[in-house]
Enzyme design. Structure first.
Site, PDB file in Angstrom:
ATOM      1  CE1 TYR A 147      16.746 -44.671  45.418  1.00 39.42           C
ATOM      2  CE2 TYR A 147      17.449 -43.381  43.517  1.00 39.42           C
ATOM      3  CZ  TYR A 147      16.646 -44.365  44.067  1.00 39.42           C
ATOM      4  OH  TYR A 147      15.752 -45.035  43.269  1.00 39.42           O
ATOM      5  CB  ALA A 150      23.048 -46.754  47.329  1.00 44.68           C
ATOM      6  CE  LYS A 151      17.673 -47.892  43.816  1.00 41.71           C
ATOM      7  NZ  LYS A 151      16.948 -49.174  43.954  1.00 41.71           N
TER       8      LYS A 151
HETATM    9  N1  LIG Z   1       9.466 -44.003  41.812  1.00 41.89           N
HETATM   10  C1  LIG Z   1      10.411 -43.655  40.945  1.00 41.89           C
HETATM   11  O1  LIG Z   1      10.290 -42.631  40.230  1.00 41.89           O
HETATM   12  C2  LIG Z   1      11.633 -44.525  40.781  1.00 41.89           C
HETATM   13  C3  LIG Z   1      12.561 -44.156  39.797  1.00 41.89           C
HETATM   14  C4  LIG Z   1      13.695 -44.962  39.624  1.00 41.89           C
HETATM   15  C5  LIG Z   1      13.862 -46.094  40.394  1.00 41.89           C
HETATM   16  N2  LIG Z   1      12.935 -46.412  41.351  1.00 41.89           N
HETATM   17  C6  LIG Z   1      13.137 -47.647  42.126  1.00 41.89           C
HETATM   18  O2  LIG Z   1      11.971 -48.450  41.993  1.00 41.89           O
HETATM   19  C7  LIG Z   1      11.850 -49.292  43.142  1.00 41.89           C
HETATM   20  C8  LIG Z   1      10.460 -49.176  43.715  1.00 41.89           C
HETATM   21  O3  LIG Z   1      10.264 -47.838  44.137  1.00 41.89           O
HETATM   22  P1  LIG Z   1       8.811 -47.231  44.358  1.00 41.89           P
HETATM   23  O4  LIG Z   1       8.870 -45.862  43.824  1.00 41.89           O
HETATM   24  O5  LIG Z   1       7.787 -48.190  43.873  1.00 41.89           O
HETATM   25  O6  LIG Z   1       8.794 -47.119  45.956  1.00 41.89           O
HETATM   26  P2  LIG Z   1       7.564 -47.052  46.984  1.00 41.89           P
HETATM   27  O7  LIG Z   1       6.296 -46.748  46.305  1.00 41.89           O
HETATM   28  O8  LIG Z   1       8.032 -46.157  48.082  1.00 41.89           O
HETATM   29  O9  LIG Z   1       7.465 -48.569  47.514  1.00 41.89           O
HETATM   30  C9  LIG Z   1       8.536 -49.143  48.208  1.00 41.89           C
HETATM   31  C10 LIG Z   1       8.139 -50.531  48.666  1.00 41.89           C
HETATM   32  O10 LIG Z   1       9.259 -51.114  49.344  1.00 41.89           O
HETATM   33  C11 LIG Z   1       8.905 -51.418  50.703  1.00 41.89           C
HETATM   34  N3  LIG Z   1      10.116 -51.213  51.502  1.00 41.89           N
HETATM   35  C12 LIG Z   1      10.811 -50.082  51.689  1.00 41.89           C
HETATM   36  N4  LIG Z   1      11.863 -50.299  52.471  1.00 41.89           N
HETATM   37  C13 LIG Z   1      11.834 -51.621  52.794  1.00 41.89           C
HETATM   38  C14 LIG Z   1      12.650 -52.441  53.583  1.00 41.89           C
HETATM   39  N5  LIG Z   1      13.721 -51.954  54.228  1.00 41.89           N
HETATM   40  N6  LIG Z   1      12.346 -53.750  53.703  1.00 41.89           N
HETATM   41  C15 LIG Z   1      11.260 -54.267  53.059  1.00 41.89           C
HETATM   42  N7  LIG Z   1      10.439 -53.519  52.295  1.00 41.89           N
HETATM   43  C16 LIG Z   1      10.725 -52.213  52.173  1.00 41.89           C
HETATM   44  C17 LIG Z   1       7.741 -50.473  51.009  1.00 41.89           C
HETATM   45  O11 LIG Z   1       6.895 -50.909  52.059  1.00 41.89           O
HETATM   46  P3  LIG Z   1       7.188 -50.511  53.609  1.00 41.89           P
HETATM   47  O12 LIG Z   1       7.428 -49.042  53.632  1.00 41.89           O
HETATM   48  O13 LIG Z   1       5.983 -50.961  54.359  1.00 41.89           O
HETATM   49  O14 LIG Z   1       8.404 -51.299  53.975  1.00 41.89           O
HETATM   50  C18 LIG Z   1       7.006 -50.526  49.677  1.00 41.89           C
HETATM   51  O15 LIG Z   1       6.293 -51.736  49.548  1.00 41.89           O
HETATM   52  C19 LIG Z   1      12.965 -48.864  44.103  1.00 41.89           C
HETATM   53  O16 LIG Z   1      14.072 -49.732  43.975  1.00 41.89           O
HETATM   54  C20 LIG Z   1      13.333 -47.475  43.612  1.00 41.89           C
HETATM   55  O17 LIG Z   1      14.654 -47.132  43.951  1.00 41.89           O
HETATM   56  C21 LIG Z   1      11.831 -45.661  41.573  1.00 41.89           C
END
Ligand SMILES: NC(=O)c1ccc[n+]([C@@H]2O[C@H](COP(=O)([O-])OP(=O)(O)OC[C@H]3O[C@@H](n4cnc5c(N)ncnc54)[C@H](OP(=O)(O)O)[C@@H]3O)[C@@H](O)[C@H]2O)c1
Length: 230
Positions: A147, A150-151
């Site tokens: 991961y 990739a980021k």
């Molecule tokens: N949470 C953290 O602590 C954290 C920290 C650093 C960075 N981030 C980044 O923040 C961003 C949001 O993460 P999050 O934590 O909010 O994730 P999350 O709660 O798991 O939500 C992910 C969203 O993306 C959708 N999704 C996943 N794969 C997809 C695909 N192939 N095509 C279209 N939609 C897709 C999911 O819906 P479906 O499953 O229905 O597709 C959901 O709406 C990401 O880029 C993540 O890398 C998160």
């Protein structure tokens, strides 16, 4: 009315961004793979066009671009949808390469493919692209090599695009830890209730959009909006 395309808007950070922009009167084009979740998340948001699908699917990406064409303008692309990879995350020495390819498909190739498809309307609006990054892009955490690399690639794409197309704003935005499904997947079985909700990051992201600082990599913690004393 400004228009944003936000991937992965059915929950977590993507949903919080969609709600914040809708409150400001933006038109939205949003996706997520699970149609019912996306419909639920967008309920009550006027001006949101929900297009369920997978960002790694070229046909789905073409439908997103068609929706942007119908909207007549595109001011903002938020590449937010992301794939963590296996949970728990394996060390690189034994990382299954097929799964690593899927992580890169979602986190690197799909965002770039959307940027390529949407370059013309974004340029016409002198718009902005927010590629959602992670501290795993810059820190060498054991187990986060798939991961995180990739980021890191997404960060570098962002930086080179900024050099190539300086008339747009290109941001790699690192939100920090958030209490979401992905975070729970990254820390299986752990209590993550001390992590902030994704809504806590929104003031920082809005500051980025409002102030349009030079293109670059920004951490939400660097953009935190000081609380106003009452
Ligand atoms: N949470 C953290 O602590 C954290 C920290 C650093 C960075 N981030 C980044 O923040 C961003 C949001 O993460 P999050 O934590 O909010 O994730 P999350 O709660 O798991 O939500 C992910 C969203 O993306 C959708 N999704 C996943 N794969 C997809 C695909 N192939 N095509 C279209 N939609 C897709 C999911 O819906 P479906 O499953 O229905 O597709 C959901 O709406 C990401 O880029 C993540 O890398 C998160």
């Amino acid at each position: 009315m400004p228009t944003a395309l936000i991937t992965g808007a059915s929950r977590g950070l993507g949903r919080a961004v969609a709600r914040a922009l809708a409150r400001r009167g933006w038109s939205l084009i949003v996706d997520a793979r699970r149609a019912a979740d996306l419909t639920d998340a967008m309920r009550g948001l006027a001006g949101a066009v929900a297009i369920p699908g997978d960002v790694t699917d070229p046909g789905h990406r073409a439908r997103l671009a068609e929706a942007a064409g119908r909207a007549g303008r595109l001011d903002l692309l938020v590449n937010n949808a992301s794939r963590l990879g296996p949970s728990p995350q394996p060390p690189l020495a034994s990382y299954p390469l097929g799964e690593l390819g899927r992580v890169y498909d979602t986190n690197v190739f799909a965002p770039l493919a959307l940027i390529q498809l949407l370059a013309a309307p974004l340029a016409a609006a002198a718009g902005a692209v927010v590629n959602v990054s992670s501290d795993a892009a810059t820190e060498a955490y054991p187990g986060w090599g798939g991961y995180g690399s990739a980021k890191a690639a997404l960060d570098q794409l962002t930086a080179v695009l900024a050099a190539e197309q300086p008339s747009l704003r290109w941001y790699a935005f690192d939100p920090g830890d958030m209490r979401t499904d992905m975070h729970q997947q990254a820390f299986p079985g752990e209590d993550i209730s001390d992590r902030p909700e994704p809504e806590a990051v929104i003031p920082a992201l809005l500051r980025l959009l409002d102030e349009r600082p030079p293109s670059g990599r920004y951490r939400a913690s660097d953009l935190a909006v000081p609380a106003v004393a009452s």
